[in-house]
Design a protein around this motif. Structure first.
Motif, PDB file in Angstrom:
ATOM      1  N   ARG A  17      -3.158  -8.354  -5.750  1.00  0.00           N
ATOM      2  CA  ARG A  17      -3.757  -9.236  -4.752  1.00  0.00           C
ATOM      3  C   ARG A  17      -4.784 -10.178  -5.383  1.00  0.00           C
ATOM      4  NH1 ARG A  17      -5.201  -5.598  -1.588  1.00  0.00           N
ATOM      5  NH2 ARG A  17      -7.376  -5.368  -2.226  1.00  0.00           N
ATOM      6  N   GLU A  18      -5.677  -9.633  -6.209  1.00  0.00           N
ATOM      7  CA  GLU A  18      -6.745 -10.435  -6.790  1.00  0.00           C
ATOM      8  C   GLU A  18      -6.232 -11.494  -7.756  1.00  0.00           C
ATOM      9  OE1 GLU A  18      -9.282  -7.526  -8.524  1.00  0.00           O
ATOM     10  OE2 GLU A  18      -9.886  -6.671  -6.585  1.00  0.00           O
ATOM     11  N   GLU A  53      -2.452  -2.265  -6.523  1.00  0.00           N
ATOM     12  CA  GLU A  53      -2.406  -3.111  -5.329  1.00  0.00           C
ATOM     13  C   GLU A  53      -3.526  -4.151  -5.364  1.00  0.00           C
ATOM     14  OE1 GLU A  53      -2.690  -2.755  -0.442  1.00  0.00           O
ATOM     15  OE2 GLU A  53      -3.428  -1.149  -1.735  1.00  0.00           O
ATOM     16  N   SER A  54      -4.727  -3.722  -5.700  1.00  0.00           N
ATOM     17  CA  SER A  54      -5.865  -4.641  -5.762  1.00  0.00           C
ATOM     18  C   SER A  54      -5.662  -5.698  -6.846  1.00  0.00           C
ATOM     19  CB  SER A  54      -7.160  -3.862  -6.038  1.00  0.00           C
ATOM     20  OG  SER A  54      -7.458  -2.980  -4.983  1.00  0.00           O
ATOM     21  N   TYR A  55      -5.136  -5.288  -7.988  1.00  0.00           N
ATOM     22  CA  TYR A  55      -4.921  -6.226  -9.098  1.00  0.00           C
ATOM     23  C   TYR A  55      -3.907  -7.288  -8.708  1.00  0.00           C
ATOM     24  CZ  TYR A  55      -4.463  -7.846 -13.929  1.00  0.00           C
ATOM     25  OH  TYR A  55      -4.470  -8.619 -15.071  1.00  0.00           O
ATOM     26  N   ARG A  98       0.843  -1.193   0.000  1.00  0.00           N
ATOM     27  CA  ARG A  98       0.000   0.000   0.000  1.00  0.00           C
ATOM     28  C   ARG A  98       0.883   1.249   0.000  1.00  0.00           C
ATOM     29  NH1 ARG A  98      -4.882   0.514   4.188  1.00  0.00           N
ATOM     30  NH2 ARG A  98      -5.604  -1.140   2.792  1.00  0.00           N
ATOM     31  N   ALA A 140      -3.647   2.384  -5.767  1.00  0.00           N
ATOM     32  CA  ALA A 140      -4.587   1.442  -5.157  1.00  0.00           C
ATOM     33  C   ALA A 140      -5.089   0.396  -6.144  1.00  0.00           C
ATOM     34  CB  ALA A 140      -5.761   2.212  -4.556  1.00  0.00           C
ATOM     35  N   GLY A 141      -5.348   0.814  -7.387  1.00  0.00           N
ATOM     36  CA  GLY A 141      -5.822  -0.141  -8.386  1.00  0.00           C
ATOM     37  C   GLY A 141      -4.813  -1.227  -8.687  1.00  0.00           C
TER      38      GLY A 141
END
Length: 199
Positions: free
Chosen positions: A188-189, A184-186, A176, A181-182
């Motif tokens: 992780r997902e 980071e989410s990608y 983080r 943020a986008g």
């Protein structure tokens, strides 16, 4: 003539230092837009850990919502080993009314002789050399090893690298604020970079 900056790289993953460099150059040279160009296969580093499509998508997420930034998948669509000179030639044919500004780090100057047809770069784009840390202010602009002029742009120094981000992910640590943020989410997902990291 439109004035467009080009920042190539593996973007494995893209992080805030990439974006700060891109934005700093765009503002310093008053460019219309800065374009990130993810490599398919890096000519000197080989294949990246993340698939080219994943890296391109992360780059798009990184600049989402910023009209002054964009991503071009030209090298990924072409496939194979990515050569900057081929990309510049193709872009020049595709957008003849655009002046392109190729952004490279000062550390890259020493390895330009390993690039494909480096002497053609000044013919195809204005070459912009960035030095991190702002230590170049007031200094002498670097020269291209094969001749030709270049523009010198000092940018802030940030001790952030894609290598360290991949290590952090593999170790289960947070990324983080290291990446948008986008991104980071990608990461992780899609379970990117979770395996034990090796140089």
């Amino acid at each position: 003539m439109r004035r467009v900056g080009l920042l190539g790289g593996t973007f494995n993953p893209p992080h805030i230092a990439h974006l700060i460099v891109a934005q700093s150059v765009r503002e310093a040279l008053d460019l219309d837009r800065m374009v990130l160009i993810p490599t398919a296969t890096h000519a000197l580093k080989g294949e990246a850990e993340a698939d080219p499509v994943d890296r391109a998508r992360m780059a798009e997420l990184a600049v989402a919502g910023d009209a002054t930034m964009a991503v071009d998948r030209i090298e990924i669509d072409r496939g194979g080993t990515s050569y900057t000179v081929d990309t510049l030639a193709e872009l020049g044919e595709r957008e003849p009314d655009t002046t392109f500004y190729l952004v490279i780090g000062r550390d890259i100057l020493g390895e330009l002789d390993e690039w494909k047809d480096p002497e053609r770069l000044p013919e195809l784009a204005e070459v912009v050399v960035v030095t991190r840390g702002l230590e170049g202010e007031g200094g002498t602009a670097p020269e291209l090893p094969f001749g030709g002029e270049c523009t010198f742009v000092p940018v802030p120094r940030l001790e952030i690298s894609s290598t360290e981000i991949r290590r952090r992910v593999a170790a289960g640590r947070s990324i983080r604020y290291w990446v948008p943020a986008g991104v980071e989410s990608y990461v992780r997902e899609h379970g990117l970079y979770e395996r034990a990291y090796e140089d």
